[in-house]
Design a protein around this motif. Structure first.
Motif, PDB file in Angstrom:
ATOM      1  N   THR A 413       0.838  -1.201   0.000  1.00  0.00           N
ATOM      2  CA  THR A 413       0.000   0.000   0.000  1.00  0.00           C
ATOM      3  C   THR A 413       0.872   1.250   0.000  1.00  0.00           C
ATOM      4  OG1 THR A 413      -1.633  -1.231   1.259  1.00  0.00           O
ATOM      5  CG2 THR A 413      -1.929   1.148   1.152  1.00  0.00           C
ATOM      6  N   ARG A 414       0.453   2.218  -0.809  1.00  0.00           N
ATOM      7  CA  ARG A 414       1.193   3.482  -0.896  1.00  0.00           C
ATOM      8  C   ARG A 414       0.491   4.546  -0.051  1.00  0.00           C
ATOM      9  NH1 ARG A 414       0.634   3.855  -7.332  1.00  0.00           N
ATOM     10  NH2 ARG A 414      -1.489   3.775  -6.517  1.00  0.00           N
ATOM     11  N   PHE A 415       1.263   5.547   0.344  1.00  0.00           N
ATOM     12  CA  PHE A 415       0.662   6.690   1.043  1.00  0.00           C
ATOM     13  C   PHE A 415      -0.366   7.363   0.130  1.00  0.00           C
ATOM     14  CE2 PHE A 415       4.519   5.832   3.339  1.00  0.00           C
ATOM     15  CZ  PHE A 415       4.164   6.055   4.655  1.00  0.00           C
ATOM     16  N   GLU A 416      -0.082   7.363  -1.169  1.00  0.00           N
ATOM     17  CA  GLU A 416      -1.045   7.924  -2.124  1.00  0.00           C
ATOM     18  C   GLU A 416      -2.399   7.210  -2.029  1.00  0.00           C
ATOM     19  OE1 GLU A 416       0.255   8.166  -6.222  1.00  0.00           O
ATOM     20  OE2 GLU A 416      -1.823   8.250  -6.934  1.00  0.00           O
ATOM     21  N   ASP A 417      -2.362   5.894  -1.872  1.00  0.00           N
ATOM     22  CA  ASP A 417      -3.618   5.144  -1.749  1.00  0.00           C
ATOM     23  C   ASP A 417      -4.393   5.599  -0.512  1.00  0.00           C
ATOM     24  OD1 ASP A 417      -3.080   3.421  -3.995  1.00  0.00           O
ATOM     25  OD2 ASP A 417      -1.645   2.363  -2.715  1.00  0.00           O
ATOM     26  N   VAL A 418      -3.673   5.753   0.595  1.00  0.00           N
ATOM     27  CA  VAL A 418      -4.325   6.171   1.839  1.00  0.00           C
ATOM     28  C   VAL A 418      -4.970   7.543   1.651  1.00  0.00           C
ATOM     29  CG1 VAL A 418      -3.923   6.776   4.264  1.00  0.00           C
ATOM     30  CG2 VAL A 418      -2.773   4.776   3.275  1.00  0.00           C
ATOM     31  N   PHE A 419      -4.215   8.450   1.032  1.00  0.00           N
ATOM     32  CA  PHE A 419      -4.762   9.786   0.797  1.00  0.00           C
ATOM     33  C   PHE A 419      -6.048   9.701  -0.028  1.00  0.00           C
ATOM     34  CE2 PHE A 419      -5.240  13.671  -1.649  1.00  0.00           C
ATOM     35  CZ  PHE A 419      -5.215  14.625  -0.636  1.00  0.00           C
ATOM     36  N   ARG A 420      -5.990   8.930  -1.095  1.00  0.00           N
ATOM     37  CA  ARG A 420      -7.160   8.860  -1.988  1.00  0.00           C
ATOM     38  C   ARG A 420      -8.350   8.172  -1.321  1.00  0.00           C
ATOM     39  NH1 ARG A 420      -6.231  10.382  -7.240  1.00  0.00           N
ATOM     40  NH2 ARG A 420      -4.055  10.397  -7.980  1.00  0.00           N
ATOM     41  N   VAL A 421      -8.078   7.194  -0.478  1.00  0.00           N
ATOM     42  CA  VAL A 421      -9.166   6.510   0.226  1.00  0.00           C
ATOM     43  C   VAL A 421      -9.914   7.507   1.109  1.00  0.00           C
ATOM     44  CG1 VAL A 421      -9.630   4.861   2.101  1.00  0.00           C
ATOM     45  CG2 VAL A 421      -8.199   4.189   0.151  1.00  0.00           C
ATOM     46  N   VAL A 422      -9.169   8.305   1.846  1.00  0.00           N
ATOM     47  CA  VAL A 422      -9.834   9.261   2.749  1.00  0.00           C
ATOM     48  C   VAL A 422     -10.592  10.309   1.927  1.00  0.00           C
ATOM     49  CG1 VAL A 422      -9.496  10.972   4.580  1.00  0.00           C
ATOM     50  CG2 VAL A 422      -8.204   8.817   4.615  1.00  0.00           C
ATOM     51  N   GLU A 423     -10.026  10.725   0.800  1.00  0.00           N
ATOM     52  CA  GLU A 423     -10.751  11.666  -0.060  1.00  0.00           C
ATOM     53  C   GLU A 423     -12.049  11.045  -0.578  1.00  0.00           C
ATOM     54  OE1 GLU A 423      -9.932  15.139  -0.608  1.00  0.00           O
ATOM     55  OE2 GLU A 423      -9.088  14.261   1.208  1.00  0.00           O
ATOM     56  N   THR A 424     -12.004   9.761  -0.912  1.00  0.00           N
ATOM     57  CA  THR A 424     -13.226   9.105  -1.408  1.00  0.00           C
ATOM     58  C   THR A 424     -14.271   9.032  -0.299  1.00  0.00           C
ATOM     59  OG1 THR A 424     -11.832   7.816  -2.908  1.00  0.00           O
ATOM     60  CG2 THR A 424     -14.104   7.064  -2.626  1.00  0.00           C
ATOM     61  N   ILE A 425     -13.838   8.729   0.920  1.00  0.00           N
ATOM     62  CA  ILE A 425     -14.789   8.702   2.044  1.00  0.00           C
ATOM     63  C   ILE A 425     -15.437  10.090   2.182  1.00  0.00           C
ATOM     64  CG2 ILE A 425     -15.071   8.400   4.540  1.00  0.00           C
ATOM     65  CD1 ILE A 425     -12.675   6.451   4.490  1.00  0.00           C
ATOM     66  N   ARG A 426     -14.610  11.101   2.081  1.00  0.00           N
ATOM     67  CA  ARG A 426     -15.111  12.473   2.228  1.00  0.00           C
ATOM     68  C   ARG A 426     -16.144  12.789   1.136  1.00  0.00           C
ATOM     69  NH1 ARG A 426     -13.294  17.759   1.392  1.00  0.00           N
ATOM     70  NH2 ARG A 426     -11.792  17.035  -0.147  1.00  0.00           N
ATOM     71  N   GLU A 427     -15.823  12.411  -0.093  1.00  0.00           N
ATOM     72  CA  GLU A 427     -16.756  12.679  -1.200  1.00  0.00           C
ATOM     73  C   GLU A 427     -18.072  11.933  -0.992  1.00  0.00           C
ATOM     74  OE1 GLU A 427     -12.943  13.061  -4.123  1.00  0.00           O
ATOM     75  OE2 GLU A 427     -14.421  11.485  -4.607  1.00  0.00           O
ATOM     76  N   VAL A 428     -17.975  10.697  -0.522  1.00  0.00           N
ATOM     77  CA  VAL A 428     -19.189   9.891  -0.319  1.00  0.00           C
ATOM     78  C   VAL A 428     -20.108  10.566   0.690  1.00  0.00           C
ATOM     79  CG1 VAL A 428     -20.037   7.744   0.748  1.00  0.00           C
ATOM     80  CG2 VAL A 428     -18.263   7.646  -1.022  1.00  0.00           C
ATOM     81  N   VAL A 429     -19.575  10.933   1.840  1.00  0.00           N
ATOM     82  CA  VAL A 429     -20.473  11.473   2.864  1.00  0.00           C
ATOM     83  C   VAL A 429     -20.900  12.906   2.544  1.00  0.00           C
ATOM     84  CG1 VAL A 429     -19.834   9.940   4.755  1.00  0.00           C
ATOM     85  CG2 VAL A 429     -18.537  12.022   4.400  1.00  0.00           C
ATOM     86  N   GLU A 430     -20.024  13.675   1.894  1.00  0.00           N
ATOM     87  CA  GLU A 430     -20.431  15.049   1.566  1.00  0.00           C
ATOM     88  C   GLU A 430     -21.553  15.069   0.547  1.00  0.00           C
ATOM     89  OE1 GLU A 430     -17.023  17.466   0.630  1.00  0.00           O
ATOM     90  OE2 GLU A 430     -16.449  17.609   2.764  1.00  0.00           O
ATOM     91  N   SER A 431     -21.582  14.052  -0.324  1.00  0.00           N
ATOM     92  CA  SER A 431     -22.645  14.006  -1.343  1.00  0.00           C
ATOM     93  C   SER A 431     -23.809  13.124  -0.905  1.00  0.00           C
ATOM     94  CB  SER A 431     -22.064  13.468  -2.653  1.00  0.00           C
ATOM     95  OG  SER A 431     -21.644  12.121  -2.449  1.00  0.00           O
ATOM     96  N   ASP A 432     -23.734  12.580   0.311  1.00  0.00           N
ATOM     97  CA  ASP A 432     -24.770  11.656   0.814  1.00  0.00           C
ATOM     98  C   ASP A 432     -24.928  10.425  -0.071  1.00  0.00           C
ATOM     99  OD1 ASP A 432     -25.408  12.917   3.162  1.00  0.00           O
ATOM    100  OD2 ASP A 432     -27.019  14.129   2.282  1.00  0.00           O
ATOM    101  N   ALA A 433     -23.903  10.083  -0.821  1.00  0.00           N
ATOM    102  CA  ALA A 433     -24.001   8.935  -1.739  1.00  0.00           C
ATOM    103  C   ALA A 433     -24.288   7.647  -0.974  1.00  0.00           C
ATOM    104  CB  ALA A 433     -22.708   8.800  -2.538  1.00  0.00           C
ATOM    105  N   HIS A 434     -23.819   7.551   0.241  1.00  0.00           N
ATOM    106  CA  HIS A 434     -24.027   6.316   1.023  1.00  0.00           C
ATOM    107  C   HIS A 434     -25.488   6.089   1.350  1.00  0.00           C
ATOM    108  CE1 HIS A 434     -23.687   9.573   3.891  1.00  0.00           C
ATOM    109  NE2 HIS A 434     -24.056   8.798   4.880  1.00  0.00           N
ATOM    110  N   LEU A 435     -26.292   7.164   1.364  1.00  0.00           N
ATOM    111  CA  LEU A 435     -27.707   7.005   1.739  1.00  0.00           C
ATOM    112  C   LEU A 435     -28.502   6.275   0.664  1.00  0.00           C
ATOM    113  CD1 LEU A 435     -28.323  10.455   3.486  1.00  0.00           C
ATOM    114  CD2 LEU A 435     -27.674   8.245   4.497  1.00  0.00           C
ATOM    115  N   GLU A 436     -27.894   6.089  -0.501  1.00  0.00           N
ATOM    116  CA  GLU A 436     -28.577   5.331  -1.558  1.00  0.00           C
ATOM    117  C   GLU A 436     -28.507   3.824  -1.325  1.00  0.00           C
ATOM    118  OE1 GLU A 436     -26.663   6.735  -5.127  1.00  0.00           O
ATOM    119  OE2 GLU A 436     -27.163   8.792  -4.527  1.00  0.00           O
TER     120      GLU A 436
END
Ligand SMILES: *Cc1c(COP(=O)(O)O)cnc(C)c1O
Length: 445
Positions: A413-436
């Motif tokens: 695992t790269r640090f880049e992967d970790v960064f992108r994972v947290v960004e994806t979590i942020r995008e999911v909850v900010e857009s309420d995508a998980h509520l679907e």
């Protein structure tokens, strides 16, 4: 966020960390799924090319040598469980004779708990069958299979598991305090075996094996460990644990998690040499002394090593990948692997703190000495968040009630992967995508 924070938590910064990572090149050995961020190496490690190579070698040996492979293969199949034990011994801090690759983790818990119960007063085979039955001390956050196996071993000895399986209670639902293990040992004088995980499967807490071993021995109990979530990620010193470096008594672990040995790969076990004369509870011919095994006598001739706890024929195709996979970790060096693992989880925790909202919290201890290889990110909608992440190529898993486990496995695992994972979590909850997503389904996650 200040400008310096923005710089600190950026893709450019993550890439700088990757450039400085001495283990970065190991990623090229692994089959990382295209376009995915694989964060589940604590459940199933990715396939290293070295593991595929040793599997292919054994497959070729099967084709070319057939039955002769038991002796003529290199290394020979007959002693292959012992051979892998030698390879793994440095990763668990034990001697080669104390480690063997055999069976599954659950089966190893059965045979080792059964074996050691049979050495204790109050069990039918023990030194004083009329004494009060012994207790086994576990905790209420354990992986379920451990309790199932221990209960079954109690039942087979006519001992009531509801009375004698004693679970130390977690104070916070996440972690187990070693002081509470010590307090229970001081309160109850009937504990014969303390059986604890090295790392809790949900929160990722790393327990203090040294301290637990010392406490168990101080109270006349044996100390056994389930190291499924630590072998291959955390260095171990099982052979030197305890107040006088006397060593833990026994341990089990999986080969398909951080060891990257493949789905359902043969498990590992450790038995301290002082117990090498104990009678295996689940005996089988593969635990017989190898020099007399093919005399085919009807009385079991104890191998006199941890190899005695093998049961049946070593499953070569489920064991061969462990050889190549373990060599890679040994080459990287388990101390360096641990160092990178801590750097990755430090970084992940910092990103959760800085980049995700208050609805998220970190359930994993922040102190290095109490942290295993993964991070438990808690969110009230953890299940839906984990489903949304999977659909976006971020492979995590969910553990009830609210934990998204994120494992930046250090070998690939790269640090880049970790960064992108947290960004994806942020995008999911900010857009309420998980509520679907449906609130909670079933099945393997
Ligand atoms: C993964 C895991 C197991 C799995 O046991 P198997 O027999 O391989 O299914 C057991 N215990 C713990 C703590 C685990 O994390």
């Amino acid at each position: 966020m200040s400008d310096t924070d923005t710089a600190r938590y950026s893709l450019a910064d993550a890439r700088e960390r990757d450039d400085a990572d001495p283990l970065a090149a190991y990623r090229d050995h692994f089959a990382v799924p295209d376009g995915e961020r694989y964060m589940d190496g604590n459940s199933l490690g990715l396939a290293p090319d070295t593991a595929v190579a040793t599997l292919e070698r054994v497959t070729d040996e099967w084709k070319e040598l057939a039955i002769r492979g038991w002796e003529a293969a290199d290394p020979d199949w007959f002693h292959y469980g012992e051979h892998l034990g030698d390879l793994l011994a440095p990763l668990v801090g034990a001697d080669g004779d104390e480690v063997v690759v055999a069976n599954s983790t659950t089966v190893n818990i059965h045979t080792l708990i059964g074996t050691f119960l049979d050495t204790l007063p109050g069990t039918p085979a023990g030194p004083d069958p009329s004494a009060d039955p012994p207790a086994v001390l576990v905790n209420d956050l354990d992986f379920p299979t451990d309790h199932y196996a221990i209960r079954a071993q109690f039942r087979q000895r006519g001992i009531d598991p509801d009375e004698q399986l004693v679970a130390v209670e977690s104070r916070d639902g996440r972690t187990v305090d070693e002081a509470d293990i010590e307090a229970t040992l001081a309160e109850r004088d009937d504990v014969g075996i303390v059986f604890m995980p090295s790392v809790l499967y949900r929160s990722g807490q790393l327990l203090d094996i040294d301290r637990i071993t010392a406490a168990a021995h101080e109270h006349g109990a044996l100390a056994g460990f389930d190291c499924a979530h630590s072998v291959g990620a955390v260095p171990h010193a099982l052979g030197d644990a305890g107040a006088d470096d006397e060593g833990a008594d026994f341990a089990v672990w999986c080969s398909y998690k951080y060891l990257n040995g493949g789905p359902g790969a043969t498990a590992g076990l450790y038995v301290h040499e002082r117990h090498h004369d104990a009678t295996p509870a689940l005996a089988g011919w593969w635990g017989n002394d190898k020099t007399t095994q093919f005399e085919m006598r009807h009385t079991y001739d104890h191998a006199g090593t941890a190899g005695a706890w093998q049961i049946g024929t070593v499953p070569m195709l489920s064991s061969a990948p462990i050889e190549g996979a373990t060599e890679l970790i040994r080459e990287a060096g388990i101390d360096r692997v641990r160092e990178k693992s801590l750097a990755l989880t430090d970084y992940l925790i910092a990103l959760v703190d800085e980049r995700l909202g208050d609805a998220f919290s970190v359930g994993t201890p922040r102190e290095h000495a109490r942290r295993g290889g993964h991070v438990a990110i808690e969110h009230p909608e953890g299940y839906r968040v984990s489903e949304a992440l999977r659909d976006r190529g971020v492979i995590v898993d969910f553990r009830p009630p609210n934990v998204v486990r994120v494992c930046p496995a250090p070998m690939y695992t790269r640090f880049e992967d970790v960064f992108r994972v947290v960004e994806t979590i942020r995008e999911v909850v900010e857009s309420d995508a998980h509520l679907e997503y449906d609130p909670r389904g079933g099945g393997v996650t």
